[in-house]
Enzyme design. Sequence first.
Site, PDB file in Angstrom:
ATOM      1  N   MET A   1      -7.510  -2.766  -8.388  1.00 44.06           N
ATOM      2  CA  MET A   1      -7.735  -2.661  -6.946  1.00 44.06           C
ATOM      3  C   MET A   1      -7.534  -1.217  -6.497  1.00 44.06           C
ATOM      4  O   MET A   1      -8.465  -0.570  -6.076  1.00 44.06           O
ATOM      5  CB  MET A   1      -6.794  -3.616  -6.211  1.00 44.06           C
ATOM      6  CG  MET A   1      -7.085  -3.766  -4.755  1.00 44.06           C
ATOM      7  SD  MET A   1      -6.309  -5.227  -4.023  1.00 44.06           S
ATOM      8  CE  MET A   1      -4.584  -4.855  -4.203  1.00 44.06           C
ATOM      9  N   CYS A   2      -6.312  -0.700  -6.560  1.00 44.02           N
ATOM     10  CA  CYS A   2      -5.995   0.709  -6.306  1.00 44.02           C
ATOM     11  C   CYS A   2      -6.183   1.121  -4.850  1.00 44.02           C
ATOM     12  O   CYS A   2      -6.963   0.536  -4.109  1.00 44.02           O
ATOM     13  CB  CYS A   2      -6.808   1.641  -7.191  1.00 44.02           C
ATOM     14  SG  CYS A   2      -6.536   1.376  -8.952  1.00 44.02           S
ATOM     15  N   GLY A   3      -5.447   2.136  -4.452  1.00 43.90           N
ATOM     16  CA  GLY A   3      -5.554   2.692  -3.117  1.00 43.90           C
ATOM     17  C   GLY A   3      -5.723   4.194  -3.189  1.00 43.90           C
ATOM     18  O   GLY A   3      -5.046   4.867  -3.971  1.00 43.90           O
TER      19      GLY A   3
END
Length: 296
Positions: free
Chosen positions: A1-3
């Site tokens: 997912m990561c931001g």
Amino acid sequence: MCGIVGLFLKKDELRPKLGGLLTDMLITMTDRGPDSAGIAIYGDEVSGRVKISVQSDTPKMAFADLDNDLSADLDAPVTMKILDTHAVLSLPAEAEEKAISLLEEKGLRIMGSGASMEIYKEVGLPKDVAARFGLRDMGGSHGIGHTRMATESAVTTMGAHPFSTADDQCLVHNGSLSNHNQMRRVLAQKGVMTRSENDTEVGAAYISSRIADGASLGEALEGTLDDLDGFFTFVTGTKNGFGVVRDPIACKPAVMAETDDYVAFASEYRAFADLPDIDGARVWEPEPATVYFWER
């Protein structure tokens, strides 16, 4: 997912606030990827000198007299700033290649190098990583950050973002590349090597390779749409610039905001909450297969 987060300041009077603003943005994205975090800061530079960011799991031992030893090996003046597991070494630009070789021989991990760029990244929550390095107190003209949920490689320091494969250039990425191993071989044939198994480093190497061949930042980002397969949002930094591109499907969330003072990027709008004058910003979702970039 990561931001992902990024901030490009248009006005120099905001430079002292860069680290604090980026830190708050990054911490807000914690639940998108809590296993590791990193940030690249483009700060002050000294004419004729380059900074090399290195990391060690045993910093007390690895950094003891490192500046003096390297100075003797290079026969050139070297200074060192130690922040937790990282050290930033400043040395004459003409000694950079030899210095990196010597540092790797000593077992140090190279995070990145450049006239203005410093990279700090580690395993752990963004708030903890930020506190360890004192990111909130750092100033500069622009920076990018990333909080990771590992999908393509192990949870390690070298697997964390940002990735840098050329001076003053780095990349953060949300998504997954399907042809990264093929592209890794293509880049290796051109002499562009990667240090990790992470697909994002291949994206960074591709962009830096295109720029080295004479492409502009915008042209290099456009090339990713033709040559890299998969789904991705890339945010990249260079010495003078900041760029964003999403793949043609654009399934990964992204939002941008711009005022007369700054341009900001984040995976979610809530990361903008504490930015100055955000209520007056022009806010939009970057279009698929469209390159956005700003340069000084």
